[in-house]
Design a protein around this motif. Structure first.
Motif, PDB file in Angstrom:
ATOM      1  N   GLY A  38      42.972  27.181  41.459  1.00 49.43           N
ATOM      2  CA  GLY A  38      41.741  26.778  40.794  1.00 49.43           C
ATOM      3  C   GLY A  38      41.936  25.672  39.785  1.00 49.43           C
ATOM      4  O   GLY A  38      42.585  24.667  40.055  1.00 49.43           O
ATOM      5  N   LEU A  39      41.393  25.879  38.588  1.00 48.30           N
ATOM      6  CA  LEU A  39      41.349  24.846  37.554  1.00 48.30           C
ATOM      7  C   LEU A  39      42.431  24.970  36.494  1.00 48.30           C
ATOM      8  O   LEU A  39      42.395  24.265  35.497  1.00 48.30           O
ATOM      9  CB  LEU A  39      39.980  24.880  36.868  1.00 48.30           C
ATOM     10  CG  LEU A  39      38.787  24.593  37.775  1.00 48.30           C
ATOM     11  CD1 LEU A  39      37.487  24.823  37.030  1.00 48.30           C
ATOM     12  CD2 LEU A  39      38.866  23.183  38.331  1.00 48.30           C
ATOM     13  N   GLY A  40      43.386  25.866  36.669  1.00 44.52           N
ATOM     14  CA  GLY A  40      44.464  26.039  35.693  1.00 44.52           C
ATOM     15  C   GLY A  40      45.033  27.430  35.789  1.00 44.52           C
ATOM     16  O   GLY A  40      44.567  28.254  36.566  1.00 44.52           O
ATOM     17  N   THR A  41      46.038  27.692  34.988  1.00 47.85           N
ATOM     18  CA  THR A  41      46.696  28.993  35.059  1.00 47.85           C
ATOM     19  C   THR A  41      45.966  30.082  34.282  1.00 47.85           C
ATOM     20  O   THR A  41      46.205  31.257  34.493  1.00 47.85           O
ATOM     21  CB  THR A  41      48.150  28.900  34.535  1.00 47.85           C
ATOM     22  OG1 THR A  41      48.117  28.389  33.199  1.00 47.85           O
ATOM     23  CG2 THR A  41      48.984  28.009  35.430  1.00 47.85           C
TER      24      THR A  41
ATOM     25  N   SER B 298      42.371  26.928  30.307  1.00 46.07           N
ATOM     26  CA  SER B 298      42.570  25.731  31.139  1.00 46.07           C
ATOM     27  C   SER B 298      41.369  25.501  32.044  1.00 46.07           C
ATOM     28  O   SER B 298      40.929  24.364  32.240  1.00 46.07           O
ATOM     29  CB  SER B 298      43.814  25.878  32.020  1.00 46.07           C
ATOM     30  OG  SER B 298      44.960  26.070  31.256  1.00 46.07           O
ATOM     31  N   ALA B 299      40.850  26.580  32.618  1.00 45.14           N
ATOM     32  CA  ALA B 299      39.685  26.471  33.499  1.00 45.14           C
ATOM     33  C   ALA B 299      38.485  25.918  32.748  1.00 45.14           C
ATOM     34  O   ALA B 299      37.768  25.051  33.262  1.00 45.14           O
ATOM     35  CB  ALA B 299      39.360  27.824  34.118  1.00 45.14           C
ATOM     36  N   ALA B 300      38.244  26.406  31.532  1.00 47.09           N
ATOM     37  CA  ALA B 300      37.114  25.926  30.735  1.00 47.09           C
ATOM     38  C   ALA B 300      37.265  24.438  30.433  1.00 47.09           C
ATOM     39  O   ALA B 300      36.284  23.682  30.494  1.00 47.09           O
ATOM     40  CB  ALA B 300      37.003  26.723  29.437  1.00 47.09           C
ATOM     41  N   ALA B 301      38.479  23.993  30.148  1.00 43.67           N
ATOM     42  CA  ALA B 301      38.724  22.583  29.835  1.00 43.67           C
ATOM     43  C   ALA B 301      38.565  21.683  31.060  1.00 43.67           C
ATOM     44  O   ALA B 301      38.265  20.496  30.925  1.00 43.67           O
ATOM     45  CB  ALA B 301      40.124  22.423  29.244  1.00 43.67           C
TER      46      ALA B 301
ATOM     47  N   MET C 129      33.870  35.734  46.314  1.00 42.65           N
ATOM     48  CA  MET C 129      34.551  35.308  45.087  1.00 42.65           C
ATOM     49  C   MET C 129      35.498  34.151  45.404  1.00 42.65           C
ATOM     50  O   MET C 129      36.117  34.126  46.465  1.00 42.65           O
ATOM     51  CB  MET C 129      35.371  36.457  44.493  1.00 42.65           C
ATOM     52  CG  MET C 129      34.583  37.685  44.066  1.00 42.65           C
ATOM     53  SD  MET C 129      33.555  37.414  42.624  1.00 42.65           S
ATOM     54  CE  MET C 129      34.759  37.304  41.335  1.00 42.65           C
ATOM     55  N   THR C 130      35.600  33.218  44.471  1.00 41.51           N
ATOM     56  CA  THR C 130      36.531  32.095  44.564  1.00 41.51           C
ATOM     57  C   THR C 130      37.330  32.068  43.273  1.00 41.51           C
ATOM     58  O   THR C 130      36.769  32.257  42.189  1.00 41.51           O
ATOM     59  CB  THR C 130      35.763  30.762  44.726  1.00 41.51           C
ATOM     60  OG1 THR C 130      35.002  30.812  45.929  1.00 41.51           O
ATOM     61  CG2 THR C 130      36.716  29.581  44.787  1.00 41.51           C
ATOM     62  N   THR C 131      38.644  31.814  43.376  1.00 41.56           N
ATOM     63  CA  THR C 131      39.447  31.774  42.160  1.00 41.56           C
ATOM     64  C   THR C 131      39.026  30.611  41.273  1.00 41.56           C
ATOM     65  O   THR C 131      38.825  29.499  41.738  1.00 41.56           O
ATOM     66  CB  THR C 131      40.962  31.640  42.450  1.00 41.56           C
ATOM     67  OG1 THR C 131      41.182  30.536  43.300  1.00 41.56           O
ATOM     68  CG2 THR C 131      41.541  32.895  43.030  1.00 41.56           C
ATOM     69  N   LEU C 132      38.903  30.895  40.006  1.00 39.98           N
ATOM     70  CA  LEU C 132      38.596  29.897  38.990  1.00 39.98           C
ATOM     71  C   LEU C 132      39.898  29.406  38.363  1.00 39.98           C
ATOM     72  O   LEU C 132      40.057  28.223  38.079  1.00 39.98           O
ATOM     73  CB  LEU C 132      37.689  30.517  37.930  1.00 39.98           C
ATOM     74  CG  LEU C 132      37.217  29.631  36.801  1.00 39.98           C
ATOM     75  CD1 LEU C 132      36.358  28.486  37.355  1.00 39.98           C
ATOM     76  CD2 LEU C 132      36.412  30.440  35.794  1.00 39.98           C
TER      77      LEU C 132
ATOM     78  N   ASN D 178      36.049  19.436  37.028  1.00 41.64           N
ATOM     79  CA  ASN D 178      36.808  19.198  38.266  1.00 41.64           C
ATOM     80  C   ASN D 178      36.638  20.322  39.283  1.00 41.64           C
ATOM     81  O   ASN D 178      37.385  20.393  40.251  1.00 41.64           O
ATOM     82  CB  ASN D 178      38.302  19.048  37.943  1.00 41.64           C
ATOM     83  CG  ASN D 178      38.576  17.881  37.031  1.00 41.64           C
ATOM     84  OD1 ASN D 178      37.943  16.847  37.142  1.00 41.64           O
ATOM     85  ND2 ASN D 178      39.509  18.060  36.112  1.00 41.64           N
ATOM     86  N   ILE D 179      35.651  21.180  39.097  1.00 42.80           N
ATOM     87  CA  ILE D 179      35.527  22.375  39.932  1.00 42.80           C
ATOM     88  C   ILE D 179      35.312  22.045  41.410  1.00 42.80           C
ATOM     89  O   ILE D 179      35.743  22.792  42.286  1.00 42.80           O
ATOM     90  CB  ILE D 179      34.424  23.320  39.399  1.00 42.80           C
ATOM     91  CG1 ILE D 179      34.674  24.736  39.917  1.00 42.80           C
ATOM     92  CG2 ILE D 179      33.033  22.804  39.735  1.00 42.80           C
ATOM     93  CD1 ILE D 179      34.001  25.811  39.123  1.00 42.80           C
ATOM     94  N   SER D 180      34.717  20.946  41.728  1.00 34.22           N
ATOM     95  CA  SER D 180      34.476  20.607  43.139  1.00 34.22           C
ATOM     96  C   SER D 180      35.699  20.010  43.825  1.00 34.22           C
ATOM     97  O   SER D 180      35.683  19.797  45.034  1.00 34.22           O
ATOM     98  CB  SER D 180      33.290  19.642  43.264  1.00 34.22           C
ATOM     99  OG  SER D 180      33.592  18.435  42.593  1.00 34.22           O
ATOM    100  N   SER D 181      36.771  19.772  43.090  1.00 33.24           N
ATOM    101  CA  SER D 181      37.964  19.176  43.697  1.00 33.24           C
ATOM    102  C   SER D 181      39.217  20.047  43.543  1.00 33.24           C
ATOM    103  O   SER D 181      40.323  19.534  43.490  1.00 33.24           O
ATOM    104  CB  SER D 181      38.210  17.792  43.096  1.00 33.24           C
ATOM    105  OG  SER D 181      38.405  17.890  41.701  1.00 33.24           O
ATOM    106  N   MET D 182      39.028  21.371  43.490  1.00 32.15           N
ATOM    107  CA  MET D 182      40.181  22.268  43.379  1.00 32.15           C
ATOM    108  C   MET D 182      41.026  22.176  44.650  1.00 32.15           C
ATOM    109  O   MET D 182      40.490  22.244  45.753  1.00 32.15           O
ATOM    110  CB  MET D 182      39.719  23.716  43.187  1.00 32.15           C
ATOM    111  CG  MET D 182      39.007  23.974  41.899  1.00 32.15           C
ATOM    112  SD  MET D 182      38.669  25.733  41.590  1.00 32.15           S
ATOM    113  CE  MET D 182      37.506  26.142  42.875  1.00 32.15           C
TER     114      MET D 182
END
Length: 176
Positions: free
Chosen positions: A82-85, A89-92, A117-120, A96-100
């Motif tokens: 996803g967007l970080g560990t 990190s995900a919030a920051a 569900m999709t990993t964030l 970029n959520i559409s390009s994971m």
């Protein structure tokens, strides 16, 4: 009579591997996956993988539910999902959520639109990677997949749908 013989021959071919291999050897032929989403535990008795053009895809199903993991790589190691560990990190990186690149998707009986569900964010630990088997574990946080398609994402709306996701897998297949 000929049709009956063909049916019997088909059944023998279908059951022969089970009769000649123990449960452990059979498991090596079909793989397995276990996933926990929030408090719910799901056992996936079949897991396969393929690696094409640098992307490894692991897919498992128990007919009612399915899990798919995709990551860029083909070796033992730790990969970010996803967007970080972690959630910070995900919030920051929310823009970029559409390009994971590396992600895990869970599709329940109700379908991906209802309760999928999709990993964030999270990590994928690949502990074994050969030309015929991939093994590993994963952990992180997921959100309802339906939220991803809403377009106007904000952190407050996402927080209400976040669930912890973890699990392990042994997938069989091959690199192409």
């Amino acid at each position: 009579d000929i049709v009956m013989k063909k049916i019997m021959r088909f059944l023998v071919c279908l059951l022969a591997p089970v009769m000649f291999f123990g449960c452990e050897e059979l498991q090596d032929m079909v793989g397995e996956m276990n996933i926990t989403i929030g408090e719910e535990q799901v056992k996936i008795p079949d897991a396969l993988f393929t690696q094409i053009e640098g992307i490894t895809t692991i897919v498992g199903t128990n007919v009612q539910e399915s899990v798919a993991i995709a990551f860029t790589g083909d070796s033992v190691g730790t990969y970010t999902l996803g967007l970080g560990t972690d959630l910070l990190s995900a919030a920051a990186n929310l823009s970029n959520i559409s390009s994971m690149e590396n992600t895990l998707v869970y599709i329940p009986t109700s379908g991906i639109r209802e309760e999928g569900m999709t990993t964030l964010c999270g990590t994928l630990e690949i502990t074994k990677y050969t030309s015929q088997k991939v093994e590993g574990t994963f952990s992180g946080y997921g959100i309802k997949t339906s939220i991803l398609s809403e377009g106007d994402l904000n952190w407050d709306a996402l927080q209400e749908s976040i669930k912890e996701i973890s699990g392990s897998f042994k997938a069989v297949g091959q690199k192409l």
